[in-house]
Design an enzyme around this catalytic site. Structure first.
Site, PDB file in Angstrom:
ATOM      1  N   THR A 118       0.814  -1.210   0.000  1.00  0.00           N
ATOM      2  CA  THR A 118       0.000   0.000   0.000  1.00  0.00           C
ATOM      3  C   THR A 118       0.850   1.263   0.000  1.00  0.00           C
ATOM      4  O   THR A 118       1.965   1.265   0.552  1.00  0.00           O
ATOM      5  CB  THR A 118      -0.900   0.019   1.251  1.00  0.00           C
ATOM      6  OG1 THR A 118      -1.454   1.326   1.413  1.00  0.00           O
ATOM      7  CG2 THR A 118      -0.138  -0.310   2.513  1.00  0.00           C
ATOM      8  N   TYR A 142      -1.761   0.479  10.083  1.00  0.00           N
ATOM      9  CA  TYR A 142      -2.034  -0.247   8.834  1.00  0.00           C
ATOM     10  C   TYR A 142      -0.794  -0.248   7.933  1.00  0.00           C
ATOM     11  O   TYR A 142      -0.337  -1.304   7.480  1.00  0.00           O
ATOM     12  CB  TYR A 142      -3.225   0.399   8.114  1.00  0.00           C
ATOM     13  CG  TYR A 142      -3.431  -0.092   6.704  1.00  0.00           C
ATOM     14  CD1 TYR A 142      -3.932  -1.358   6.449  1.00  0.00           C
ATOM     15  CD2 TYR A 142      -3.113   0.716   5.612  1.00  0.00           C
ATOM     16  CE1 TYR A 142      -4.106  -1.815   5.152  1.00  0.00           C
ATOM     17  CE2 TYR A 142      -3.295   0.281   4.314  1.00  0.00           C
ATOM     18  CZ  TYR A 142      -3.786  -0.991   4.081  1.00  0.00           C
ATOM     19  OH  TYR A 142      -3.958  -1.437   2.797  1.00  0.00           O
TER      20      TYR A 142
END
Ligand code: NAD
Ligand code: GDU
Length: 330
Positions: A118, A142
């Protein structure tokens, strides 16, 4: 040889499954616990093994039985603000479980891994567009949970002679242009999804999380990549690895940022609905701007996006949201 897609019943994974089938791969196996995915998102010819990616015995058995040589690992928890509230849950889901999966996959003989990473690994980058060789510096659990998995995979690949492509997705949006899949999570938090729901009256309003960022209009900037273009990036990565190509880490984005307010304008224009927008405080964990340095994947893999058009992306997302309304009314 077969491809194992973890999280293949989810949003992006289901588009990868479609891309594999469209390209003529008949051996596609999915492991998914259906925590956020849907079995109906998968075409009937796909084998769905319902279970956890950290179940080593299940993973090994699946890989051996289907003669899997390549793994595409999508399964994860994905919501940035949730990761701030529940960091240990995110490290478990995205890091600890990935470690178990990677170990089982290597033991069972997998040769190639494509990993869903990501843009969140970059945190609040000093350089925009952000190149792949910028030192990652995630600002939320995250992003950290994913960066640790990148590192584990890199070390394990070197030690065990497998090859990997780490794809760092920017903001994924839109739906299959043929209407076969889309973002189906009912309480999804993604901007374009939420905005299309507001346009269809499924939500009373849309909150803009932060209007005091150091950006041209004060709202956050993101690089929105269409989901089938992203699936195609996986296909070229798979061909690269199976053709003997070296391990790579690549951004997946278009290299252009849109602000939250710009996106809302496009959703209103495409839908023709002037839904209520509330200017709200910042959301925890959000970087102000993140745009892909987008050249490397083009030069290394010859990836050519076909859906680089925000209006088109929003049109697809809206059509999918309408299809979900019809599905729920049946
Ligand atoms: N959506 C985005 O904008 C975006 C951006 C960057 C990276 N990513 C990454 O892409 C991947 C896919 O994201 P998505 O948007 O399709 O999310 P999603 O929630 O739709 O899909 C995740 C899938 O994984 C499954 N899953 C989760 N944990 C599992 C486990 N332990 N065992 C088995 N299955 C499990 C879920 O049931 C679901 O089908 C994730 O790794 C995410 O971090 C997404
Ligand atoms: O109702 C909403 C939803 C979002 N936003 C804003 O819109 C932007 C985009 O938010 P999303 O939730 O759509 O996406 P994120 O940028 O938080 O994260 C997404 O992209 C990241 C990569 O950039 C991660 O990989 C992550 O999995 C994926 O959800 C952010 O500024 C957010 O604050 C709003 O203002 N209102």
């Amino acid at each position: 040889m077969a491809v194992l897609v973890t999280g293949g019943a989810g949003y992006i994974g289901s588009h990868m499954v479609l891309a594999l089938l469209d390209a003529g791969h008949d051996e596609v196996v999915v492991i998914d616990d259906l925590s956020t995915g849907f079995d109906w998102a998968l075409p009937p010819e796909v084998t769905l093994v319902r279970g956890d990616v950290a179940d080593a015995a299940l993973v090994e058995e699946t890989i051996r039985r289907h003669k899997v040589d390549a793994l595409a690992h999508f399964a994860a928890k994905i919501v940035v603000p949730d990761s701030v509230a529940d960091p240990l849950g995110y490290y478990l889901a995205n890091t600890v479980k990935s470690r178990a999966l990677i170990e089982a996959a290597i033991r069972a003989g997998v040769r190639h891994v494509i990993f869903s990473s990501t843009a969140a690994v970059y945190g609040e980058p000093a350089v925009v567009p952000v190149p792949e060789d910028l030192t990652p510096s995630p600002i939320n659990p995250y992003g950290r949970s994913k960066l640790m998995t990148e590192w584990m995979l890199e070390d394990a690949a070197k030690a065990h002679g497998i090859t990997t492509v780490v794809l760092r997705y920017f903001n994924v949006a839109g739906a299959d242009p043929r209407g076969r899949s889309g973002q189906s999570t009912p309480n999804a938090t993604h901007l374009i999804k939420v905005a299309t729901q507001a346009a269809l009256g499924k939500r009373s309003h849309l909150d803009v999380f932060g209007t005091d960022y150091p950006t041209p209009d004060g709202s956050c900037l993101r690089d929105y990549i269409q989901v089938s273009d992203l699936a195609e990036a996986h296909m070229v990565a798979l061909n690269h690895l199976r053709g003997g190509g070296a391990s790579l880490t690549l951004n997946c984005g278009y290299g252009r940022g849109y602000s939250v307010l710009e996106v809302i304008d496009v959703v209103k224009a495409v839908s023709g609905v002037d839904f209520e927008v509330r200017l709200s405080p910042r959301r925890p964990g959000d970087p102000s701007r993140i745009v892909a340095g987008a050249d490397r994947i083009r030069t290394e893999l010859g990836w050519t996006p076909r859906h680089d058009d925000l209006r088109g992306i929003v049109t697809q997302a809206l059509a999918w949201e309408e299809a979900l309304v019809r599905r729920n009314q049946r």
